[in-house]
Design a protein around this motif. Structure first.
Motif, mmCIF file in Angstrom:
data_model
loop_
_atom_site.group_PDB
_atom_site.id
_atom_site.type_symbol
_atom_site.label_atom_id
_atom_site.label_comp_id
_atom_site.label_asym_id
_atom_site.label_seq_id
_atom_site.Cartn_x
_atom_site.Cartn_y
_atom_site.Cartn_z
ATOM 1 N N THR A 44 5.977 3.282 -33.431
ATOM 2 C CA THR A 44 5.313 4.555 -33.147
ATOM 3 C C THR A 44 4.551 5.052 -34.374
ATOM 4 O OG1 THR A 44 7.000 5.102 -31.522
ATOM 5 C CG2 THR A 44 5.711 6.932 -32.402
ATOM 6 N N ASP A 85 5.016 8.138 -26.887
ATOM 7 C CA ASP A 85 6.359 8.106 -26.320
ATOM 8 C C ASP A 85 6.795 9.501 -25.872
ATOM 9 O OD1 ASP A 85 6.509 9.030 -28.868
ATOM 10 O OD2 ASP A 85 8.157 7.758 -29.499
ATOM 11 N N ASP A 157 2.451 3.202 -26.140
ATOM 12 C CA ASP A 157 3.727 3.174 -26.851
ATOM 13 C C ASP A 157 4.851 3.072 -25.813
ATOM 14 O OD1 ASP A 157 5.594 3.203 -28.813
ATOM 15 O OD2 ASP A 157 5.117 5.201 -29.591
ATOM 16 N N GLU A 158 5.369 1.886 -25.668
ATOM 17 C CA GLU A 158 6.419 1.591 -24.694
ATOM 18 C C GLU A 158 6.107 2.152 -23.309
ATOM 19 O OE1 GLU A 158 10.272 2.336 -26.290
ATOM 20 O OE2 GLU A 158 9.701 1.640 -28.265
HETATM 21 MG MG LIG Z 1 8.681 4.592 -30.938
#
Ligand SMILES: [Mg+2]
Ligand SMILES: Nc1ncnc2c1ncn2[C@@H]1O[C@H](COP(=O)(O)OP(=O)(O)OP(=O)(O)O)[C@@H](O)[C@H]1O
Lengths: 282, 236
Positions: A44, A85, A157-158
């Protein structure tokens, strides 16, 4: 211009803690680039620096062939899309109203909204208030929002961290489609399967350092085990080396008709990660 | 730098749709109105007393609603999305202020109607309200930026509320010269002074001092807010 992102000797420290140590990499136009690492490895932090939400301690970042500017540039912002995130939504508004705001901010025709809602499988919920949706559904809206303006470069991000397999697949299909239309994707994940499915190249991040960077295929070959596994009729599986002695063993079993299958032992990205860092991903 | 009215309007309409469903904000609208009704019942002609509902509208409706809607963008992580969009600082700040300005103006009009406040000079009144609106919306924005949650705005905003909203009521309690002089420079006091002068037949030229002080408040509040915003833009 072949490199969309160029990062040279990038470091970031928070107080006396180094979150990112001297990281360098390039992301080419049109590729899907995966940043893989366990929790706390600096994924991140990297995305935040690449999108000027965070200023690096040292090092150089070029996006679209230009050093990141301190001043916010609307034209630059239009070319990138970001799913962080903790991207938030307006909970009292409907799904559609949330996306409507973004279509206006990015100067996108309102008609695109239904298209992206289909990509994230939410076309039937466009009139629902966001606060009535599940976590995974919210994540899908933020994803729809990030791709609404078909950015040249998309940071994720994910993106599928709280999704079930069906919706994950749906999103993956959508991302591949977007990628085909020319969007370069920079993605972080700790899901190795996701990386295998989507990424042209992956970087393994561990404790703020890049330990490996290559295509999944090359990594698998590089870390390929020198053995094969035989599955025999009595359900027994045996592992033999790829040498003369192994060949002899295989020959014997084959001759007696015992063999059901033979597999080369290609490691998964997850296994390679453990080999390199001595640590599990998740 | 480009300025896009379309983006300002987008943020404004979003806030408007949201406001209709936000009960927290309704309280900030109701309070000055209730106060104005009370003033009407009592029927006092004291200009201080008469100005109170308007001042409350500026402080409670203007500053507090603004603080709440800015803080909520932070609390719910939606401000990040705006910051990462093509919208500029100015577009975001103006977009988020227009709605509070409109609502506050409406509340002031209702308060005037209910309290029987007599407007001697509409143009001068409008000018002073305009300057005050800028000050209070900027202060509200800053309170919102300094708070992490909507709840926090009421804590962080409390000292502000007491100083800007109620200090003139406390005046008789103090006998410190410097303090009293300081209170006189508050926007609410300046407004009242100017208003008394206008009531006694004063013109633009007679209240120029008060107008300058109100302008200084407005400019200072805006500048400080923009600096605060710049500091809060990046994550630490
Ligand atoms: Mg992260
Ligand atoms: N604002 C901050 N202040 C101090 N330390 C921070 C800050 N942000 C991140 N860190 C530290 O930097 C390191 C990397 O964090 P980062 O959030 O980049 O990890 P990540 O790879 O995204 O992890 P996850 O998979 O859990 O999201 C962590 O050790 C974290 O504690």
């Amino acid at each position: 211009m072949n490199n969309i992102i160029e990062v040279k000797n990038l470091s970031k420290s928070f107080g006396n803690k180094m979150a990112l140590k001297n990281v360098s990499f390039k992301v080419q136009k049109g590729e899907t680039f995966g940043f893989l690492g366990p929790s706390g490895s600096g994924k991140t932090t990297t995305i935040k620096m690449l999108t000027s939400q965070l200023i690096q301690t040292t090092g150089e970042i070029k996006v679209f062939d230009q050093l990141l500017k301190k001043q916010k540039d609307p034209l630059f912002m239009k070319r990138i899309g970001i799913l962080t995130d903790n991207s938030g939504l307006y909970e009292r508004l409907t799904v559609y109203e949330n996306l409507l705001l973004y279509s206006q901010l990015y100067d996108v025709n309102q008609k695109q909204i239904n298209g992206v809602l289909e990509v994230v499988n939410l076309q039937n919920d466009s009139k629902t208030q966001v606060k009535k949706l599940s976590k995974g559904m919210k994540q899908r809206i933020t994803l729809a929002r990030a791709m609404l303006h078909k950015p040249d470069l998309l940071f994720l991000d994910e993106p599928t961290s709280s999704l079930d397999p069906v919706n994950t697949k749906h999103i993956h299909d959508g991302l591949r489609q977007l990628n085909k239309q020319g969007t370069t994707i920079f993605l972080t994940t700790h899901d190795m399967m996701e990386a295998e499915h989507l990424c042209d190249r992956v970087a393994f991040l561990h404790q703020g350092e890049i330990k490996q960077l290559d295509t999944p295929q090359n990594l698998r070959i590089q870390y390929m085990d020198s053995s094969v596994t035989l599955l025999l009729k009595d359900n027994q599986s045996i592992v033999v080396d790829k040498d003369e002695k192994g060949a002899e063993t295989i020959y014997q079993y084959m001759k007696s008709g015992e063999v059901i299958s033979i597999h080369s032992n290609e490691p998964t990205l997850g296994e390679i990660f453990v080999q390199i860092t001595g640590r599990e991903l998740a | 730098m480009t300025f896009s009215l379309k983006r300002v309007y987008a943020i404004f309409t979003k806030d408007y749709k949201d406001l209709l469903k936000n009960s927290y904000v309704l309280f900030g609208i109701a309070l000055p109105i209730l106060y104005a009704m009370m003033v009407n019942r009592i029927g006092d002609q004291d200009p201080y007393f008469n100005f109170l509902p308007i001042n409350l509208a500026l402080v409670v409706t203007g500053a507090f609603i603004q603080a709440a809607i800015v803080a909520e963008e932070k609390e719910k992580n939606t401000l990040r999305g705006l910051l990462l969009s093509p919208a500029s600082t100015l577009e975001i700040l103006i977009g988020k202020s227009v709605l509070s300005a409109v609502v506050t103006t409406l509340v002031i009009l209702i308060c005037i109607k209910l309290s029987g406040f007599v407007i001697v000079s509409l143009s001068l009144f409008a000018l002073m309200i305009f300057l005050n609106l800028i000050t209070y919306l900027a202060v509200g924005t800053m309170l919102g930026l300094l708070s992490r949650t909507v709840m926090e705005t009421s804590i962080i905003g409390m000292p502000f509320m007491i100083v800007f909203g109620m200090m003139s009521n406390f005046k008789p309690l103090f006998n410190n010269e410097i303090l009293l002089k300081g209170i006189d420079y508050l926007p609410s006091e300046q407004f009242t002074f100017a208003w008394i002068k206008i009531g006694e037949g004063g013109q633009f030229g007679d209240i120029i001092g008060e107008l300058i002080v109100l302008t200084i408040w407005a400019v200072a509040a805006v500048v400080i807010t923009i600096i605060t915003y710049g500091k809060r833009r990046f994550d630490k």
